[in-house]
Enzyme design. Structure first.
Site, PDB file in Angstrom:
ATOM      1  N   GLU A   1      -7.285   8.833   5.851  1.00  0.00           N
ATOM      2  CA  GLU A   1      -7.568   9.550   7.096  1.00  0.00           C
ATOM      3  C   GLU A   1      -8.000  11.004   6.896  1.00  0.00           C
ATOM      4  O   GLU A   1      -7.266  11.929   7.272  1.00  0.00           O
ATOM      5  CB  GLU A   1      -6.341   9.497   8.020  1.00  0.00           C
ATOM      6  CG  GLU A   1      -5.921   8.089   8.402  1.00  0.00           C
ATOM      7  CD  GLU A   1      -4.863   8.064   9.504  1.00  0.00           C
ATOM      8  OE1 GLU A   1      -4.432   9.131   9.954  1.00  0.00           O
ATOM      9  OE2 GLU A   1      -4.480   6.949   9.915  1.00  0.00           O
TER      10      GLU A   1
ATOM     11  N   TYR B   1      -4.675   2.404  15.686  1.00  0.00           N
ATOM     12  CA  TYR B   1      -3.451   2.486  16.486  1.00  0.00           C
ATOM     13  C   TYR B   1      -3.686   2.370  17.983  1.00  0.00           C
ATOM     14  O   TYR B   1      -2.846   1.827  18.694  1.00  0.00           O
ATOM     15  CB  TYR B   1      -2.726   3.813  16.212  1.00  0.00           C
ATOM     16  CG  TYR B   1      -2.059   3.840  14.854  1.00  0.00           C
ATOM     17  CD1 TYR B   1      -0.791   3.311  14.668  1.00  0.00           C
ATOM     18  CD2 TYR B   1      -2.720   4.348  13.739  1.00  0.00           C
ATOM     19  CE1 TYR B   1      -0.179   3.298  13.423  1.00  0.00           C
ATOM     20  CE2 TYR B   1      -2.114   4.342  12.483  1.00  0.00           C
ATOM     21  CZ  TYR B   1      -0.845   3.814  12.327  1.00  0.00           C
ATOM     22  OH  TYR B   1      -0.250   3.791  11.096  1.00  0.00           O
TER      23      TYR B   1
ATOM     24  N   ARG C   1       0.863  -1.185   0.000  1.00  0.00           N
ATOM     25  CA  ARG C   1       0.000   0.000   0.000  1.00  0.00           C
ATOM     26  C   ARG C   1       0.900   1.236   0.000  1.00  0.00           C
ATOM     27  O   ARG C   1       1.680   1.431   0.929  1.00  0.00           O
ATOM     28  CB  ARG C   1      -0.903   0.004   1.232  1.00  0.00           C
ATOM     29  CG  ARG C   1      -1.718   1.290   1.380  1.00  0.00           C
ATOM     30  CD  ARG C   1      -2.643   1.229   2.603  1.00  0.00           C
ATOM     31  NE  ARG C   1      -3.445   2.434   2.709  1.00  0.00           N
ATOM     32  CZ  ARG C   1      -3.239   3.391   3.615  1.00  0.00           C
ATOM     33  NH1 ARG C   1      -2.272   3.288   4.506  1.00  0.00           N
ATOM     34  NH2 ARG C   1      -4.015   4.454   3.641  1.00  0.00           N
TER      35      ARG C   1
ATOM     36  N   ASN D   1      -7.580   2.433   9.681  1.00  0.00           N
ATOM     37  CA  ASN D   1      -6.280   2.538  10.346  1.00  0.00           C
ATOM     38  C   ASN D   1      -6.540   2.535  11.838  1.00  0.00           C
ATOM     39  O   ASN D   1      -7.335   3.332  12.342  1.00  0.00           O
ATOM     40  CB  ASN D   1      -5.568   3.835   9.954  1.00  0.00           C
ATOM     41  CG  ASN D   1      -5.133   3.830   8.491  1.00  0.00           C
ATOM     42  OD1 ASN D   1      -5.256   2.816   7.805  1.00  0.00           O
ATOM     43  ND2 ASN D   1      -4.620   4.955   8.026  1.00  0.00           N
TER      44      ASN D   1
HETATM   45  C1  FCB Z   1      -1.269   7.569  10.425  1.00  0.00           C
HETATM   46  C2  FCB Z   1      -0.828   8.056   9.067  1.00  0.00           C
HETATM   47  C3  FCB Z   1       0.518   7.546   8.637  1.00  0.00           C
HETATM   48  C4  FCB Z   1       1.493   7.526   9.798  1.00  0.00           C
HETATM   49  C5  FCB Z   1       0.891   6.793  10.964  1.00  0.00           C
HETATM   50  C6  FCB Z   1       1.824   6.670  12.142  1.00  0.00           C
HETATM   51  O1  FCB Z   1      -2.169   8.470  10.965  1.00  0.00           O
HETATM   52  O2  FCB Z   1      -1.777   7.696   8.089  1.00  0.00           O
HETATM   53  O3  FCB Z   1       0.975   8.332   7.576  1.00  0.00           O
HETATM   54  O4  FCB Z   1       1.868   8.806  10.115  1.00  0.00           O
HETATM   55  O5  FCB Z   1      -0.276   7.447  11.379  1.00  0.00           O
END
Ligand code: FCB
Length: 467
Positions: A164, A293, A75, A291
């Site tokens: 995002e 985290y 990607r 995404n």
């Molecule tokens: C996300 C982004 C990516 C990177 C990660 C850690 O928000 O899409 O580019 O910065 O965080």
């Protein structure tokens, strides 16, 4: 591995400005990140993406490295300014050729390319004309998408429009910590709408012209909870979940904006005038990229007054909400490690559109890396982070959720936006002085997971290096 479907997609992700470098080569125009990175104080180490990982010249070696880890999908994002140096009009063939080379190199290695059309690098001339605050930027995005996909659809079948949009809008036009660095409070929601409209216009046009392509968008979602069950903390949760998750999921998947968020931000009248756009924004997609985290635990301000328009914030209209430190382990970004939240966010999508395939398009962690005397990087904390989150994917699949793939962020260390080169997310270590790449322990862990037990390139020291 047998717990995952055979066609489950395993990949790694990158983004143009974070890795390509070659900022002034082959006709590339300037983007808002070229400009923002030069604003004194905007980037913690004062760095920029002029060279970054030099992927523009080293893409072949980087894709070979990805393939050597057993990963089957790459990607990456396309720099709008390489394709259309001023954002619209004249096409720069050299820019399109670069992405064709990437796609063809992927194919030579049996790697499927997943292209993102916009990972935050708006051409500067479009920002000068008002950027995402302007409706016409959405139309320019559609035109750019049409041009790019027409040129590359024979070699790339999987496309995401935006990465995002929460960051491009609320960090870029609200908090001012990302390009273009504006602090416009609740007006930053206009950027949300125009980004989503750009996505919808692009999907409509692309669907008509290329019915067989797989089209999606990537949103960043957070698992969330309130710090207590008090009414005020629950209101804080509603507000943050609204701005972070529902403001994107609802229009994209349900064709509605969350009315409570528009009320909190005083934007209901502005959005009401544009309600016809929701049909465009919710044009059906083939997959949603998520995404994931971290998790947020949120608390209300003690006096119950949520808004403070004088504060630049990523929570416009709710600037005074607190993010509570739960004491749980955190990454080097200060982000709480909470693997189970990955299942929560997939459920959020599933609750709205039960059949829609989900791809985890990013998941990963920054930790301080140490290069050992033998040249290896034993990033065990990052490896554990991945282990936990891959386990969460397994759980999602076990529950029957339509999770179709997982991309590690990131293939290699890179320019982490306002943090410059101070945060490393790669499964491959990059020495920025020499551009030598070294597969980290976390990268070898993926290779083993994916059945490349000998490690990358069969190197017995598991220390694949290349200059
Ligand atoms: C996300 C982004 C990516 C990177 C990660 C850690 O928000 O899409 O580019 O910065 O965080």
């Amino acid at each position: 591995m047998s717990d995952f479907p055979d066609d489950f997609v395993w990949g790694a992700a990158t983004a143009s400005y974070q890795i390509e470098g070659a900022a002034a080569e082959d006709g590339r125009g300037a983007s808002i990140w070229d400009t923002f990175a030069r604003v004194p104080g905007a980037i913690v180490d004062g760095s920029n993406g002029d060279v970054a990982d030099d992927h523009y010249h080293r893409y072949a070696e980087d894709i070979a490295l990805l393939a050597s880890l057993g990963l089957k999908a790459y990607r990456f994002s396309i720099s709008w300014s390489r394709v259309l140096p001023t954002g619209s009009g004249q096409v720069n063939q050299a820019g399109l050729d670069f992405y064709r080379r990437i796609a063809e190199t992927c194919r030579q290695h049996g790697v499927t390319p997943y292209a993102t059309l916009y990972h935050w690098d708006l051409p500067q001339p479009l920002e000068d004309a008002g950027g995402w605050l302007e409706r016409k930027t959405a139309e320019r995005f559609r035109d750019y998408a049409v041009t790019t996909v027409a040129a590359l659809s024979d070699v790339i079948s999987n496309w995401t429009t935006l990465n995002e949009p929460w960051c491009s809008s609320l960090l870029g036009y609200g908090a001012g910590v990302h390009a273009p660095g504006k602090t416009l409070g609740t007006q930053s929601l206009h950027a949300v709408h125009h980004l989503l409209l750009g996505h919808g216009l692009a999907v409509q046009a692309l669907r008509e012209q290329h019915p067989s392509l797989s089209l999606g968008i990537t949103v960043n979602l957070y698992s969330m909870r309130a710090a207590s069950s008090s009414e005020l903390d629950l209101e804080a949760l509603r507000r943050v979940d609204g701005l972070q998750n529902r403001l994107f999921l609802d229009p994209l998947l349900l064709g509605t904006y969350p009315t409570d968020v528009l009320a909190d931000t005083g934007t209901a009248a502005w959005f009401a005038e544009r309600s016809d756009d929701l049909a465009v924004i919710s044009t059906p997609i083939n997959f949603l990229g998520v995404n994931y985290y971290s998790r947020h635990t949120v608390a209300a301000p003690a006096d119950g007054v949520f808004a403070d328009p004088s504060q630049a914030s990523m929570l416009p209209g709710s600037e005074r909400i607190e993010f509570v430190d739960t004491g749980a382990p955190k990454t080097e970004m200060g982000w709480e490690v909470h693997p189970d939240g990955l299942v929560d966010v997939i459920e959020m999508v599933h609750d709205r559109t039960p059949e829609l395939p989900v791809l985890v398009t990013e998941n990963g962690a920054a930790y301080v890396d140490v290069v050992e005397a033998d040249g290896s990087v034993q990033d065990l904390e990052r490896q554990q982070y991945f282990e936990g989150h891959v386990e969460a994917c397994r759980e999602a699949v076990r529950r029957g959720l339509p999770l179709h793939g997982y991309f590690a962020w990131s293939l290699m260390d890179n320019y982490e936006w306002a943090f410059g080169y101070t945060k490393r997310f790669g499964i491959v270590y990059v020495d920025y002085e020499t551009q030598v790449r070294t597969v980290k322990a976390s990268g070898r862990w993926f290779a083993e997971l994916l059945g490349c037990a000998g490690g990358p390139r069969g190197d017995p020291t598991h220390n694949a290096r290349s200059a």
